[in-house]
Design an enzyme around this catalytic site. Structure first.
Site, PDB file in Angstrom:
ATOM      1  N   VAL A  14      -4.013   2.601  -0.456  1.00  0.00           N
ATOM      2  CA  VAL A  14      -4.413   1.746  -1.792  1.00  0.00           C
ATOM      3  C   VAL A  14      -3.289   1.315  -2.247  1.00  0.00           C
ATOM      4  O   VAL A  14      -2.081   1.670  -1.973  1.00  0.00           O
ATOM      5  CB  VAL A  14      -5.066   2.308  -2.700  1.00  0.00           C
ATOM      6  CG1 VAL A  14      -6.475   3.219  -2.433  1.00  0.00           C
ATOM      7  CG2 VAL A  14      -4.135   3.536  -3.262  1.00  0.00           C
ATOM      8  N   LEU A  44       0.802  -1.116   0.005  1.00  0.00           N
ATOM      9  CA  LEU A  44      -0.078  -0.047   0.064  1.00  0.00           C
ATOM     10  C   LEU A  44       0.852   1.343  -0.009  1.00  0.00           C
ATOM     11  O   LEU A  44       1.968   1.160   0.374  1.00  0.00           O
ATOM     12  CB  LEU A  44      -0.855   0.065   1.262  1.00  0.00           C
ATOM     13  CG  LEU A  44      -1.745  -1.213   1.326  1.00  0.00           C
ATOM     14  CD1 LEU A  44      -2.803  -0.850   2.730  1.00  0.00           C
ATOM     15  CD2 LEU A  44      -2.632  -1.384   0.209  1.00  0.00           C
ATOM     16  N   ASP A  45       0.265   2.261  -0.417  1.00  0.00           N
ATOM     17  CA  ASP A  45       1.022   3.653  -0.426  1.00  0.00           C
ATOM     18  C   ASP A  45       0.138   4.405   0.685  1.00  0.00           C
ATOM     19  O   ASP A  45      -0.382   4.056   1.530  1.00  0.00           O
ATOM     20  CB  ASP A  45       0.662   4.390  -1.812  1.00  0.00           C
ATOM     21  CG  ASP A  45      -0.589   4.690  -2.217  1.00  0.00           C
ATOM     22  OD1 ASP A  45      -1.505   4.757  -1.157  1.00  0.00           O
ATOM     23  OD2 ASP A  45      -0.893   5.115  -3.321  1.00  0.00           O
ATOM     24  N   GLN A  46       0.659   5.826   0.778  1.00  0.00           N
ATOM     25  CA  GLN A  46       0.311   6.488   1.815  1.00  0.00           C
ATOM     26  C   GLN A  46      -1.426   6.886   1.939  1.00  0.00           C
ATOM     27  O   GLN A  46      -1.973   7.349   2.849  1.00  0.00           O
ATOM     28  CB  GLN A  46       1.061   7.815   1.948  1.00  0.00           C
ATOM     29  CG  GLN A  46       0.710   8.998   0.779  1.00  0.00           C
ATOM     30  CD  GLN A  46       1.580   8.503  -0.422  1.00  0.00           C
ATOM     31  OE1 GLN A  46       2.122   7.145  -0.763  1.00  0.00           O
ATOM     32  NE2 GLN A  46       1.927   9.819  -0.921  1.00  0.00           N
TER      33      GLN A  46
END
Length: 208
Positions: free
Chosen positions: A88, A83-85
């Site tokens: 997602v 996941l990113d910040q």
């Protein structure tokens, strides 16, 4: 609408009224040519050329209109570290999902990456395009659908689709090009034994 009310060839542009010596003088409107539509003859006509690659380098052709047939399904699950910040799956991770699908497909065809490397050759990715449709989040289960869609003497072309399970919501569309390289990293013809395996796999798939 204003142009329609005026002459089709001329448009009236009101001029300012001058005030000289207490007399109100009126200047007649200045007439300028109305803008004309572009002359189509000045522009070259464009021809639409379908993006179709020849399969003459191999012993088989890929038939169009197969719909969603011929795909290998690989089910996966999103892991937290992907996941990113924003919570997602990071865009770059989808390239790994597609690579995993291609690897599984080639294994099923009978092409092992380690065996290829031991010969001194390589099957290298030369192009990858991704179209993002919807995000995936932690814990989501999804399926990567991948198939060989076309070929040339030295290249294989892949199609990928990712769908979120269980409702098969479209997540991603991707296309990739892999090129066969010699030990000097120059494109060469796909070896005959590999072509033979591809032919057998496609014939088996079409018969089922």
């Amino acid at each position: 609408m204003l142009q329609a009310l005026l002459s089709p060839a001329l448009m009236a542009v009101p001029a300012s009224r001058a005030n000289t010596g207490g007399l109100r003088l009126y200047r007649p409107p200045l007439l300028l040519p109305a803008p004309q539509p572009p002359n189509n003859s000045r522009f070259p006509r464009l021809r639409l050329v379908p993006a179709v690659r020849s399969a003459s380098g191999l012993a088989f052709d890929f038939k169009g209109g197969r719909g969603m047939s011929g795909f290998l399904d690989v089910e996966l699950k999103v892991r937290d570290y992907e996941l990113d910040q924003y919570g997602v799956v990071n865009n770059a991770v989808y390239a790994s999902y597609c690579q995993h699908g291609r690897h599984e497909l080639l294994e099923k065809i009978g092409v092992n990456a380690d065996d290829v490397a031991r010969t001194g050759d390589a099957l290298a990715l030369s192009e990858l395009t991704l179209k993002f449709l919807a995000p995936l989040r932690s814990g989501d289960r999804f399926v990567v659908k991948v198939r060989v869609s076309d070929s040339s003497a030295a290249r294989l072309y892949f199609e990928h689709f990712i769908f979120k399970l269980p409702n098969e919501e479209p997540i991603l569309e991707a296309r990739a090009t892999a090129v066969w390289l010699d030990k000097n990293y120059r494109p060469i013809r796909i070896p005959s034994e590999i072509r033979s395996k591809l032919v057998q796999f496609l014939r088996h798939d079409e018969s089922h």
